[in-house]
Write a protein that holds these residues in place. Structure first.
Motif, PDB file in Angstrom:
ATOM      1  N   HIS A 108      35.131   9.840  12.923  1.00  0.00           N
ATOM      2  CA  HIS A 108      35.270   9.182  11.622  1.00  0.00           C
ATOM      3  C   HIS A 108      33.987   9.346  10.794  1.00  0.00           C
ATOM      4  O   HIS A 108      34.031   9.695   9.617  1.00  0.00           O
ATOM      5  CB  HIS A 108      35.646   7.707  11.780  1.00  0.00           C
ATOM      6  CG  HIS A 108      36.250   7.139  10.524  1.00  0.00           C
ATOM      7  ND1 HIS A 108      37.225   6.164  10.535  1.00  0.00           N
ATOM      8  CD2 HIS A 108      36.025   7.422   9.216  1.00  0.00           C
ATOM      9  CE1 HIS A 108      37.563   5.889   9.278  1.00  0.00           C
ATOM     10  NE2 HIS A 108      36.842   6.631   8.459  1.00  0.00           N
ATOM     11  N   HIS A 112      33.126  11.566   7.070  1.00  0.00           N
ATOM     12  CA  HIS A 112      32.383  11.130   5.881  1.00  0.00           C
ATOM     13  C   HIS A 112      31.275  12.142   5.546  1.00  0.00           C
ATOM     14  O   HIS A 112      30.977  12.370   4.375  1.00  0.00           O
ATOM     15  CB  HIS A 112      31.789   9.737   6.085  1.00  0.00           C
ATOM     16  CG  HIS A 112      32.815   8.636   5.979  1.00  0.00           C
ATOM     17  ND1 HIS A 112      32.553   7.432   5.358  1.00  0.00           N
ATOM     18  CD2 HIS A 112      34.099   8.552   6.406  1.00  0.00           C
ATOM     19  CE1 HIS A 112      33.637   6.655   5.421  1.00  0.00           C
ATOM     20  NE2 HIS A 112      34.581   7.321   6.057  1.00  0.00           N
ATOM     21  N   CYS A 205      35.655   1.989   3.098  1.00  0.00           N
ATOM     22  CA  CYS A 205      36.213   2.399   4.390  1.00  0.00           C
ATOM     23  C   CYS A 205      36.282   1.175   5.295  1.00  0.00           C
ATOM     24  O   CYS A 205      35.333   0.411   5.385  1.00  0.00           O
ATOM     25  CB  CYS A 205      35.335   3.466   5.035  1.00  0.00           C
ATOM     26  SG  CYS A 205      35.938   4.000   6.651  1.00  0.00           S
ATOM     27  N   HIS A 209      32.625   3.158  12.983  1.00  0.00           N
ATOM     28  CA  HIS A 209      31.678   4.272  12.876  1.00  0.00           C
ATOM     29  C   HIS A 209      30.550   4.140  13.881  1.00  0.00           C
ATOM     30  O   HIS A 209      30.235   3.032  14.330  1.00  0.00           O
ATOM     31  CB  HIS A 209      31.082   4.295  11.465  1.00  0.00           C
ATOM     32  CG  HIS A 209      32.055   4.749  10.420  1.00  0.00           C
ATOM     33  ND1 HIS A 209      32.144   6.037   9.984  1.00  0.00           N
ATOM     34  CD2 HIS A 209      33.028   4.064   9.751  1.00  0.00           C
ATOM     35  CE1 HIS A 209      33.105   6.148   9.081  1.00  0.00           C
ATOM     36  NE2 HIS A 209      33.661   4.964   8.920  1.00  0.00           N
TER      37      HIS A 209
END
Ligand code: ZN
Length: 242
Positions: A108, A112, A205, A209
């Protein structure tokens, strides 16, 4: 039925918690609090186990937002599982499959980074334990090796990753924050969660992470596909450990 407290939103490293079963229906077991991330924002739902006080273990095959009860999260039991020890009111230990979740977190954050390398809107995203893919709304060709090298550089630079909450008014004042065409951040709650990769990327989001880009480790672009005249799909895989 009350909402489920979303412990994973504040601390993605928390992989187990104590909780109480609130209800059980065709969408799964709803707990009062959980570390299980429900499918959303492109990220797959967690799997893992619920453990009852008598030691019974219930395998959880998926996690979804409960369709009938906004704010509640359904822990979907594996097919054919024995639910007899997990009646509403039962105290359980909820344990996420840590290795699988770790893969989701690494991928994830990597997606980004990809957003920072490819300055075009995103119109699709899927993050699993085996691969991640992002669809960019663009017509220009992309270079696989250059993107893999760009990711390696951002990983090596060890940028801190953190989330914070901003007001909807602040989001409206910065429309450039919203990168995704298909997934708008949830509205009406007064605040929106944004994910910042220091000096690299900032976007709304809700996902889990890693805490630093260095924790992503080796990732490579495995495939670039032209899905349509205006869509380029980039697929990521894990590279060999350095
Ligand atoms: Zn995200």
């Amino acid at each position: 039925m009350s909402a489920t407290e979303e412990l994973f939103r504040e601390d993605a490293t928390l992989l187990a918690c104590e909780a109480t079963v609130l209800s059980l229906d065709e969408e799964g077991l709803v707990l009062d609090r959980t570390v299980f991330y429900p499918l959303g924002g492109g990220q797959a739902g967690d799997t893992g186990w619920l453990v009852a006080p008598d030691g019974s273990r219930l395998a959880i095959a998926d996690t979804r937002k409960h369709k009938g009860h906004p704010g509640a999260i359904g822990h979907v039991p594996a097919a054919g599982a024995d639910l007899s020890a997990f009646a509403p009111g039962t105290r359980v230990s909820a344990q996420v499959d840590a290795e699988r979740r770790r893969a989701h977190m690494r991928f994830h954050t990597a997606t980004h980074l990809l957003c920072a390398l490819i300055p075009h809107p995103v119109d699709g995203c899927s993050i699993t334990a085996g691969y991640a893919r992002l669809d960019f709304h663009m017509s220009e060709p992309l270079d696989k090796e250059a993107l893999t090298a760009g990711l390696a550089r951002l990983v090596a630079e060890a940028h801190p990753v953190r989330h914070r909450w901003i007001s909807e008014a602040e989001l409206d004042a910065n429309p450039g924050l919203v990168r995704s065409m298909s997934v708008q951040p949830p509205r009406g709650l007064g605040r929106v969660r944004v994910l910042e990769i220091e000096a690299v990327d900032l976007q709304p989001c809700g996902g889990t992470h890693v805490a630093n880009t260095a924790d992503i480790g080796a990732v490579v672009v495995t495939k670039i596909e032209k899905k349509s005249a205006m869509t380029r799909r980039v697929v990521l895989g894990f590279g060999p450990a350095a």
